[in-house]
Design a protein around this motif. Structure first.
Motif, PDB file in Angstrom:
ATOM      1  N   SER A 185      25.403  15.234  28.608  1.00  0.00           N
ATOM      2  CA  SER A 185      24.138  14.603  28.253  1.00  0.00           C
ATOM      3  C   SER A 185      23.772  14.949  26.811  1.00  0.00           C
ATOM      4  O   SER A 185      23.986  16.078  26.366  1.00  0.00           O
ATOM      5  N   ASP A 207      20.753  15.420  24.213  1.00  0.00           N
ATOM      6  CA  ASP A 207      19.316  15.664  24.125  1.00  0.00           C
ATOM      7  C   ASP A 207      18.784  14.955  22.870  1.00  0.00           C
ATOM      8  O   ASP A 207      19.184  15.282  21.757  1.00  0.00           O
ATOM      9  N   GLY A 253      17.054  12.778  27.812  1.00  0.00           N
ATOM     10  CA  GLY A 253      18.490  12.997  27.700  1.00  0.00           C
ATOM     11  C   GLY A 253      19.226  11.689  27.944  1.00  0.00           C
ATOM     12  O   GLY A 253      18.747  10.817  28.681  1.00  0.00           O
ATOM     13  N   LEU A 265      22.657  10.464  29.461  1.00  0.00           N
ATOM     14  CA  LEU A 265      23.813  10.915  30.232  1.00  0.00           C
ATOM     15  C   LEU A 265      24.971   9.939  30.038  1.00  0.00           C
ATOM     16  O   LEU A 265      24.844   8.739  30.331  1.00  0.00           O
ATOM     17  N   ILE A 309      25.824   4.914  28.772  1.00  0.00           N
ATOM     18  CA  ILE A 309      24.801   5.958  28.910  1.00  0.00           C
ATOM     19  C   ILE A 309      23.644   5.489  29.779  1.00  0.00           C
ATOM     20  O   ILE A 309      23.345   4.300  29.843  1.00  0.00           O
ATOM     21  N   ASP A 314      17.622   9.198  30.835  1.00  0.00           N
ATOM     22  CA  ASP A 314      17.076   9.869  32.029  1.00  0.00           C
ATOM     23  C   ASP A 314      15.551   9.824  32.093  1.00  0.00           C
ATOM     24  O   ASP A 314      14.955  10.276  33.069  1.00  0.00           O
TER      25      ASP A 314
END
Ligand SMILES: [Fe+2]
Ligand SMILES: [Fe+2]
Length: 275
Positions: free
Chosen positions: A121, A123, A128, A130, A145, A148
């Motif tokens: 992931s 930041d 985030g 993933l 991706i 989140d």
């Protein structure tokens, strides 16, 4: 270039590529307005000047922090080097293989790269991202991706489809595409972009769709499809049937010459010779 807001915190920059005999392929890049702004893919080379004008009207080059390259195919890397040059704080997010492939075109300074593998992931301050390997892809460096914070999925080539008209490329949602055309287009694109799909073990392939089915992102933003809202399960069902779609075989030389004649009936220039 068409600008839209397909999901929370996302601006889409949409272009199209005509595919003779097939239709019009959307080519989307997405700017994620996270605390640390993220550009997902960098558009077409031919449209680079306009792409950069639009991009820098949306984000100050000094503020752009991440350029997430889903994979280094040319329909995703159009302005990547110009953006790296203009945005000194931006780092290129890719895989080791992606960095290597891109470096064949122009060296990428190692300190400008951030390597992210599937399962890891990134930041970006307030959320985030993933990374995961989408179920179909045409380049071994491919990752997709999921944000989140919002659940939005940026799926790279996966779920793409050529459109039957240029206008449909700019649709706000795939619901604008006639249902049968959408299914046929997504299956055609899947076997065209990932020809290995026709050979896969069907059960194994269907199992590979489970993680994305479980994640059930509310919005899927493919590089090659209008935005898809609340449609993940249906699109995965479409993809599940793709291995049984007819394999895509492009025109051979004879068919290509016919295509050229159809496309340019009025030109008097010399035609390419067969053989
Ligand atoms: Fe690709
Ligand atoms: Fe692509």
């Amino acid at each position: 270039m068409h600008i839209s807001h397909p999901a929370p915190d996302v601006t889409a920059l949409t272009d199209a590529v005509p595919l003779p005999g097939i239709g019009f392929l959307p080519v989307n890049a997405h700017l994620l307005h996270a605390e640390q702004p993220v550009l997902v893919d960098t558009g077409l080379r031919a449209a680079s000047a306009e792409f950069l004008d639009v991009l820098w009207s949306l984000v100050d080059p000094a503020d752009l922090r991440w350029i997430y390259l889903t994979h280094p195919d040319r329909d995703h890397t159009g302005s990547v080097f110009e953006i790296l040059e203009a945005a000194p704080s931006a780092r290129l997010v890719t895989t080791f293989l992606g960095m290597g492939l891109l470096s064949l075109e122009r060296p990428v300074p190692p300190d400008r790269v951030y390597l992210l593998n599937p399962g890891q992931s990134l930041d970006v301050g307030d959320r985030g991202l993933l990374a995961f390997r989408p179920p179909v892809y045409d380049n071994p460096a491919t990752t997709a991706i999921i944000d989140d914070r919002t659940g939005t999925c940026f799926s790279s080539d996966c779920f793409g489809a050529p459109m039957t008209s240029r206008d449909l490329v700019e649709s706000d949602d795939v619901a604008a595409i006639p249902h049968a055309d959408l299914i046929a287009g997504q299956r055609l694109w899947a076997v065209l972009d990932s020809p290995w799909l026709c050979e896969v073990d069907r059960n194994l392939f269907h199992s590979s769709l489970h993680p994305l089915r479980d994640a059930d992102p509310p919005v899927v933003l493919s590089t090659h499809l209008p935005p898809a809202h609340h449609r993940t399960a249906a699109m995965l069902d479409t993809l599940a049937g793709a291995p049984d779609a007819p394999p895509y075989i492009g025109p051979d030389q004879e068919a290509f010459l016919r295509l050229l004649t159809e496309l340019e009936p009025a030109t008097g220039g010399p035609a390419p010779q067969n053989g």
